[in-house]
Design a protein around this motif. Structure first.
Motif, PDB file in Angstrom:
ATOM      1  N   ALA A  48       0.855  -1.189   0.000  1.00  0.00           N
ATOM      2  CA  ALA A  48       0.000   0.000   0.000  1.00  0.00           C
ATOM      3  C   ALA A  48       0.890   1.237   0.000  1.00  0.00           C
ATOM      4  CB  ALA A  48      -0.898  -0.002   1.233  1.00  0.00           C
ATOM      5  N   GLU A  49       0.312   2.358  -0.426  1.00  0.00           N
ATOM      6  CA  GLU A  49       1.069   3.610  -0.489  1.00  0.00           C
ATOM      7  C   GLU A  49       1.584   4.008   0.887  1.00  0.00           C
ATOM      8  OE1 GLU A  49       3.047   6.668  -2.184  1.00  0.00           O
ATOM      9  OE2 GLU A  49       1.990   5.059  -3.229  1.00  0.00           O
ATOM     10  N   THR A  50       0.780   3.743   1.901  1.00  0.00           N
ATOM     11  CA  THR A  50       1.195   4.109   3.267  1.00  0.00           C
ATOM     12  C   THR A  50       2.416   3.294   3.696  1.00  0.00           C
ATOM     13  OG1 THR A  50      -0.397   2.500   4.115  1.00  0.00           O
ATOM     14  CG2 THR A  50      -1.122   4.804   3.998  1.00  0.00           C
ATOM     15  N   ASP A  51       2.475   2.002   3.313  1.00  0.00           N
ATOM     16  CA  ASP A  51       3.632   1.166   3.642  1.00  0.00           C
ATOM     17  C   ASP A  51       4.898   1.697   2.966  1.00  0.00           C
ATOM     18  OD1 ASP A  51       1.974  -0.585   5.049  1.00  0.00           O
ATOM     19  OD2 ASP A  51       1.563  -1.774   3.247  1.00  0.00           O
ATOM     20  N   ILE A  52       4.720   2.074   1.703  1.00  0.00           N
ATOM     21  CA  ILE A  52       5.864   2.542   0.921  1.00  0.00           C
ATOM     22  C   ILE A  52       6.376   3.870   1.470  1.00  0.00           C
ATOM     23  CG2 ILE A  52       6.600   3.291  -1.380  1.00  0.00           C
ATOM     24  CD1 ILE A  52       4.378   1.405  -2.478  1.00  0.00           C
ATOM     25  N   GLU A  53       5.449   4.771   1.748  1.00  0.00           N
ATOM     26  CA  GLU A  53       5.827   6.105   2.232  1.00  0.00           C
ATOM     27  C   GLU A  53       6.520   6.017   3.585  1.00  0.00           C
ATOM     28  OE1 GLU A  53       6.486   9.958   1.657  1.00  0.00           O
ATOM     29  OE2 GLU A  53       5.498   8.630   0.207  1.00  0.00           O
ATOM     30  N   GLU A  54       6.010   5.160   4.445  1.00  0.00           N
ATOM     31  CA  GLU A  54       6.605   5.015   5.785  1.00  0.00           C
ATOM     32  C   GLU A  54       8.031   4.462   5.683  1.00  0.00           C
ATOM     33  OE1 GLU A  54       5.815   2.570   9.964  1.00  0.00           O
ATOM     34  OE2 GLU A  54       4.323   2.509   8.344  1.00  0.00           O
ATOM     35  N   LEU A  55       8.235   3.456   4.811  1.00  0.00           N
ATOM     36  CA  LEU A  55       9.563   2.888   4.641  1.00  0.00           C
ATOM     37  C   LEU A  55      10.513   3.911   4.014  1.00  0.00           C
ATOM     38  CD1 LEU A  55      11.552   0.528   4.692  1.00  0.00           C
ATOM     39  CD2 LEU A  55      10.574  -0.262   2.521  1.00  0.00           C
ATOM     40  N   HIS A  56      10.025   4.659   3.032  1.00  0.00           N
ATOM     41  CA  HIS A  56      10.846   5.647   2.345  1.00  0.00           C
ATOM     42  C   HIS A  56      11.355   6.707   3.319  1.00  0.00           C
ATOM     43  CE1 HIS A  56      12.356   7.422  -1.352  1.00  0.00           C
ATOM     44  NE2 HIS A  56      11.846   8.605  -1.001  1.00  0.00           N
ATOM     45  N   LYS A  57      10.447   7.183   4.194  1.00  0.00           N
ATOM     46  CA  LYS A  57      10.846   8.183   5.191  1.00  0.00           C
ATOM     47  C   LYS A  57      11.869   7.605   6.167  1.00  0.00           C
ATOM     48  CE  LYS A  57       6.559  10.925   5.157  1.00  0.00           C
ATOM     49  NZ  LYS A  57       5.373  11.335   5.938  1.00  0.00           N
ATOM     50  N   GLY A  58      11.678   6.340   6.504  1.00  0.00           N
ATOM     51  CA  GLY A  58      12.617   5.691   7.425  1.00  0.00           C
ATOM     52  C   GLY A  58      14.015   5.595   6.822  1.00  0.00           C
ATOM     53  N   ILE A  59      14.105   5.269   5.525  1.00  0.00           N
ATOM     54  CA  ILE A  59      15.402   5.168   4.852  1.00  0.00           C
ATOM     55  C   ILE A  59      16.072   6.536   4.793  1.00  0.00           C
ATOM     56  CG2 ILE A  59      16.524   4.674   2.638  1.00  0.00           C
ATOM     57  CD1 ILE A  59      14.394   2.496   2.192  1.00  0.00           C
ATOM     58  N   ILE A  60      15.291   7.580   4.489  1.00  0.00           N
ATOM     59  CA  ILE A  60      15.840   8.943   4.426  1.00  0.00           C
ATOM     60  C   ILE A  60      16.419   9.350   5.777  1.00  0.00           C
ATOM     61  CG2 ILE A  60      15.224  11.384   4.186  1.00  0.00           C
ATOM     62  CD1 ILE A  60      13.199  10.491   2.023  1.00  0.00           C
ATOM     63  N   SER A  61      15.656   9.123   6.814  1.00  0.00           N
ATOM     64  CA  SER A  61      16.113   9.470   8.165  1.00  0.00           C
ATOM     65  C   SER A  61      17.383   8.696   8.522  1.00  0.00           C
ATOM     66  CB  SER A  61      15.003   9.166   9.171  1.00  0.00           C
ATOM     67  OG  SER A  61      15.448   9.404  10.490  1.00  0.00           O
ATOM     68  N   TYR A  62      17.417   7.447   8.152  1.00  0.00           N
ATOM     69  CA  TYR A  62      18.561   6.575   8.428  1.00  0.00           C
ATOM     70  C   TYR A  62      19.821   7.079   7.712  1.00  0.00           C
ATOM     71  CZ  TYR A  62      21.338   2.227   8.328  1.00  0.00           C
ATOM     72  OH  TYR A  62      22.331   1.290   8.438  1.00  0.00           O
ATOM     73  N   LEU A  63      19.662   7.477   6.432  1.00  0.00           N
ATOM     74  CA  LEU A  63      20.800   7.964   5.665  1.00  0.00           C
ATOM     75  C   LEU A  63      21.303   9.301   6.191  1.00  0.00           C
ATOM     76  CD1 LEU A  63      19.792   7.043   1.987  1.00  0.00           C
ATOM     77  CD2 LEU A  63      21.451   5.902   3.447  1.00  0.00           C
ATOM     78  N   LYS A  64      20.395  10.151   6.642  1.00  0.00           N
ATOM     79  CA  LYS A  64      20.821  11.436   7.225  1.00  0.00           C
ATOM     80  C   LYS A  64      21.701  11.206   8.444  1.00  0.00           C
ATOM     81  CE  LYS A  64      16.941  14.403   5.812  1.00  0.00           C
ATOM     82  NZ  LYS A  64      15.798  15.207   6.304  1.00  0.00           N
ATOM     83  N   THR A  65      21.307  10.221   9.233  1.00  0.00           N
ATOM     84  CA  THR A  65      22.058   9.941  10.465  1.00  0.00           C
ATOM     85  C   THR A  65      23.390   9.252  10.164  1.00  0.00           C
ATOM     86  OG1 THR A  65      19.979   9.686  11.667  1.00  0.00           O
ATOM     87  CG2 THR A  65      21.969   8.783  12.695  1.00  0.00           C
ATOM     88  N   GLU A  66      23.369   8.240   9.292  1.00  0.00           N
ATOM     89  CA  GLU A  66      24.554   7.414   9.066  1.00  0.00           C
ATOM     90  C   GLU A  66      25.545   8.014   8.072  1.00  0.00           C
ATOM     91  OE1 GLU A  66      25.315   4.685  10.710  1.00  0.00           O
ATOM     92  OE2 GLU A  66      23.459   4.815  11.880  1.00  0.00           O
ATOM     93  N   ALA A  67      25.035   8.744   7.064  1.00  0.00           N
ATOM     94  CA  ALA A  67      25.918   9.269   6.020  1.00  0.00           C
ATOM     95  C   ALA A  67      26.080  10.776   6.091  1.00  0.00           C
ATOM     96  CB  ALA A  67      25.391   8.867   4.642  1.00  0.00           C
ATOM     97  N   GLY A  68      25.319  11.419   6.974  1.00  0.00           N
ATOM     98  CA  GLY A  68      25.416  12.877   7.074  1.00  0.00           C
ATOM     99  C   GLY A  68      24.926  13.567   5.824  1.00  0.00           C
ATOM    100  N   GLY A  69      23.973  12.936   5.131  1.00  0.00           N
ATOM    101  CA  GLY A  69      23.490  13.497   3.875  1.00  0.00           C
ATOM    102  C   GLY A  69      22.176  14.237   4.027  1.00  0.00           C
ATOM    103  N   GLU A  70      21.806  14.936   2.944  1.00  0.00           N
ATOM    104  CA  GLU A  70      20.532  15.642   2.877  1.00  0.00           C
ATOM    105  C   GLU A  70      19.820  15.230   1.602  1.00  0.00           C
ATOM    106  OE1 GLU A  70      19.075  17.629   5.010  1.00  0.00           O
ATOM    107  OE2 GLU A  70      20.707  17.562   6.465  1.00  0.00           O
ATOM    108  N   VAL A  71      18.500  15.091   1.716  1.00  0.00           N
ATOM    109  CA  VAL A  71      17.713  14.723   0.540  1.00  0.00           C
ATOM    110  C   VAL A  71      17.682  15.894  -0.422  1.00  0.00           C
ATOM    111  CG1 VAL A  71      15.433  14.068  -0.312  1.00  0.00           C
ATOM    112  CG2 VAL A  71      16.311  13.079   1.802  1.00  0.00           C
ATOM    113  N   ARG A  72      17.978  15.583  -1.698  1.00  0.00           N
ATOM    114  CA  ARG A  72      17.927  16.626  -2.720  1.00  0.00           C
ATOM    115  C   ARG A  72      16.506  16.725  -3.262  1.00  0.00           C
ATOM    116  NH1 ARG A  72      20.677  16.291  -8.650  1.00  0.00           N
ATOM    117  NH2 ARG A  72      20.111  18.381  -9.376  1.00  0.00           N
ATOM    118  N   VAL A  73      15.981  17.928  -3.200  1.00  0.00           N
ATOM    119  CA  VAL A  73      14.596  18.147  -3.630  1.00  0.00           C
ATOM    120  C   VAL A  73      14.568  18.434  -5.128  1.00  0.00           C
ATOM    121  CG1 VAL A  73      12.535  19.554  -3.320  1.00  0.00           C
ATOM    122  CG2 VAL A  73      14.026  19.073  -1.379  1.00  0.00           C
TER     123      VAL A  73
END
Length: 685
Positions: A660-685
């Motif tokens: 479902a879209e909600t499952d995908i969106e929740e996982l996507h946000k989790g990956i973004i947050s994880y990468l910000k913490t572990e790689a010190g990166g920022e999502v490019r808009v």
């Protein structure tokens, strides 16, 4: 060697035609390679194998013919009729391990001059020029009986002494060819009481040569260690008829007869008084006995010979039978048959004289058992097949290299590929080390083909490389390496792809073929690769190899005279790669539910690689992540200095339901947050 048939008939009477004789000699292992007519006499060119130095003479071949034709052999006349008491002269062997026996005769009041016509004619037929009657006799006896001799001018020998010993430090000698040679420390020399007068077994010295003014001579006949002569000859770059025979080991017993024969002929050709022989025999070895079993002979040859037949054959070869029973017999080989060391050698001699044509052709019986599958071998063959299908040809090189080839690759001193093992007896300086990498050999293959106008070069090699780990045996690694070059040419269509990506794609296909699930590529630090066109190959969480363009620094050293060539190389640890391939393939059913792909662009520091980000995404704790791949890299407008943007496609799938879209969106946000913490990166808009 050259074999005049007229000279051969001095020792054995035969009625065979030259062609029939050539056939007989070839069948007993003395292949006749050519035939010519010299001064009315047929001369054969006979190929004598290295294990048969006894056949490097007219008499030696006559002895073989006598055995095969079973006809008598006539010995040349060698008894010296005029002998007187020898003068005060002595021989000393200082190195008995290098000179087992040394004999000589003094001959006084000789008349040095032109040789008789018969003597000149015979040595000429064998390709030797006439010098004078003394030298010609020594060459004649060398060809006739196979043992080298040398004559010294007696008046030039100091102290009435001949010594046989090594050169030692900083010794030189001017040899008969007029060249002054610096002698290796371990070279065996002939000395008088003060100075070296000959390089033992190779060439005499110029200062003691026999000349027109010579009145008295000292004639030598000796046995020298073959390994010593071979080493000195190679070091000096000096090959002679004498060294050729001594390297293959002379007959230590027959040298006395040879000396007598030469003295006899010198007396005939030059007159003079022949003095008694001086013979120093430092080391005598007892004759070796070999037991031959009757059943074994017949089993190996497929014959039904009885013991009497076998004994009759070996006796024709001058092999002494010392004991006999119902089941076996013991033999002692003659001193000239150094190649007969085991019973199988005797069996070969029986077969040779019995006649190979008499031994019936039979199909060998063998029990065929079920083959055992060798997984590693099978996988390696499959790997080679995959690479061949991509247009690569297999190269086969020697397992050697040299230090200069590693220098070309800019390898630092602490690189493990510098831990090489030297070869004890290299054939060439260029092949003095065991290979620690296959790359230098393939670069040499590339250069060879490129120099001959080949414009599409794709070569690979699978072979062992060796690393010195300070143990008795080196570390052996099975390596797969390749080189790729394709000249850019005009075409109806444009092909902008870099050769690096073609080779990298081939290697990706290879790893996929092996069903290794996780394979990634990271920035390579190999010093010989282009930093922007190379990568390390990682599988199973470890580096298994590399692929990339040769760096401009290395390319410049190749002096190719073309602008910016794309030369791609790769090397992979085959054993490690095969160990990562699954033993068996497990198939799963086709997924029932569709996948969903989401793209993600993240801005990170320049030092962070796509491999680092991909690894982080794969490590995110979710069973829904099926695959990750990078598809874009951007630096420039709207991206801060020292940063870069990388875009990834993430494939998601559930085994149990449609996402479902909600499952995908929740996982996507989790990956973004994880990468910000572990790689010190920022999502490019």
């Amino acid at each position: 060697m050259r074999l005049p048939l007229g000279w051969l008939k001095d020792f054995i009477h035969f009625t065979l035609s030259p062609d029939d004789l050539a056939g007989k000699l070839t069948m007993i292992g003395l292949e006749v390679e050519a035939k010519e007519l010299v001064e009315g006499d047929t001369v054969f060119e006979v190929n004598v194998t290295p294990n048969r130095p006894d056949c490097l003479s007219i008499f030696g071949i006559a002895r073989e013919l006598s055995a095969i034709l079973n006809i008598p052999l006539k010995l040349p006349e060698y008894m010296v009729k005029e002998e007187v008491v020898r003068p005060d002269f002595k021989i000393e062997i200082l190195d008995p391990d290098l000179c087992q026996r040394y004999a000589g005769r003094i001959i006084k009041n000789v008349k040095v001059g032109e040789s008789p016509d018969w003597l000149k004619r015979k040595i000429l037929q064998c390709g030797m020029r006439s010098v004078n009657n003394i030298v010609d006799v020594t060459n004649y006896v060398l060809i006739e009986l196979g043992h080298p001799l040398h004559a010294f001018d007696l008046k030039t020998l100091k102290g009435g002494t001949i010594k046989v010993g090594i050169a030692g430090k900083d010794n030189k000698i001017k040899t008969l060819d007029g060249i002054e040679r610096k002698l290796p420390d371990e070279a065996l020399l002939i000395w008088d009481a003060e100075d070296p007068i000959a390089v033992a077994g190779i060439m005499g010295g110029l200062d003691t040569e026999v000349s027109d003014s010579t009145k008295d001579i000292f004639l030598e006949s000796a046995f020298f260690n073959p390994a010593s002569i071979r080493k000195t000859s190679k070091t000096l770059g000096l090959k002679t008829e004498a060294s050729y025979r001594f390297e293959r080991e002379a007959d230590v017993e027959f040298l006395s007869t040879t000396l007598d024969r030469a003295a006899f002929l010198i007396h005939q050709a030059a007159g003079g008084k022949v003095y008694k022989k001086i013979d120093v025999y430092s080391k005598k070895h007892p004759p070796r006995s070999i037991i031959v079993k009757i059943d074994k002979v017949n089993k190996i040859l497929g014959t039904k010979l009885n013991i009497e037949d076998m004994i009759s054959i070996v006796k024709r070869l001058n092999i002494e039978v010392v004991n006999k029973t119902k089941e076996s017999f013991s033999i002692t080989p003659p001193s000239f048959r150094l190649d007969i060391k085991r019973d199988i050698d005797v069996i070969e001699e029986i077969a040779r004289l019995y006649g190979y044509h008499k031994i019936k052709t039979t199909i060998p019986r063998a029990v065929i058992s079920a083959g055992v599958s060798d997984r590693r071998h099978d996988v390696l063959l499959a790997i080679q097949d995959v690479i061949r299908k991509d247009g690569f040809n297999e190269a086969v090189n020697f397992s050697f290299m040299n230090e200069a080839e590693l220098d070309k690759l800019e390898l630092p001193e602490n690189d493990r590929r510098r831990k090489s093992l030297p070869v004890k007896n290299p054939l060439r300086k260029e092949e003095s080390l065991l290979r620690t990498t296959l790359i230098p050999s393939l670069i040499n293959n590339f250069m060879y083909n490129f120099a001959r106008g080949v414009k599409d070069i794709r070569l690979f090699e699978t072979a062992k490389v060796f690393e010195n780990i300070e143990r008795p045996l080196p570390l052996e690694i099975s390596s797969l390496a390749g080189i790729y070059y394709r000249e850019k040419s005009h075409s109806l269509w444009k092909d902008e792809s870099h050769s690096f990506y073609s080779v990298k794609g081939m290697l990706e296909s290879l790893i996929d073929f092996l069903h290794i699930k996780v394979r990634t590529f990271s920035k390579s630090r190999e010093p010989f690769l282009h930093p922007g066109q190379s990568c390390d190959i990682n599988a199973g969480g470890t580096k298994v190899g590399f692929v990339g363009s040769l760096s401009p620094v290395v390319v410049d050293k190749l002096d190719l005279k073309i602008t910016k060539p794309e030369i791609i190389i790769f090397e992979i640890d085959v054993d490690r790669l095969i160990s990562l391939a699954p033993q068996s393939i497990k198939y799963s059913s086709i997924p029932k539910f569709p996948y969903v792909e989401r793209d993600l662009a993240i801005v990170v520091d320049d030092e962070v690689s796509s491999f680092d980000i991909e690894k982080l995404i794969r490590a995110y704790p979710s069973e829904l992540i099926e695959d990750v791949s990078v598809f874009d890299l951007y630096k420039g407008k709207n991206i801060p200095d020292g940063k870069k943007s990388m875009a990834f496609t993430i494939r998601l799938r559930s085994k149990n339901k449609t996402l479902a879209e909600t499952d995908i969106e929740e996982l996507h946000k989790g990956i973004i947050s994880y990468l910000k913490t572990e790689a010190g990166g920022e999502v490019r808009v």
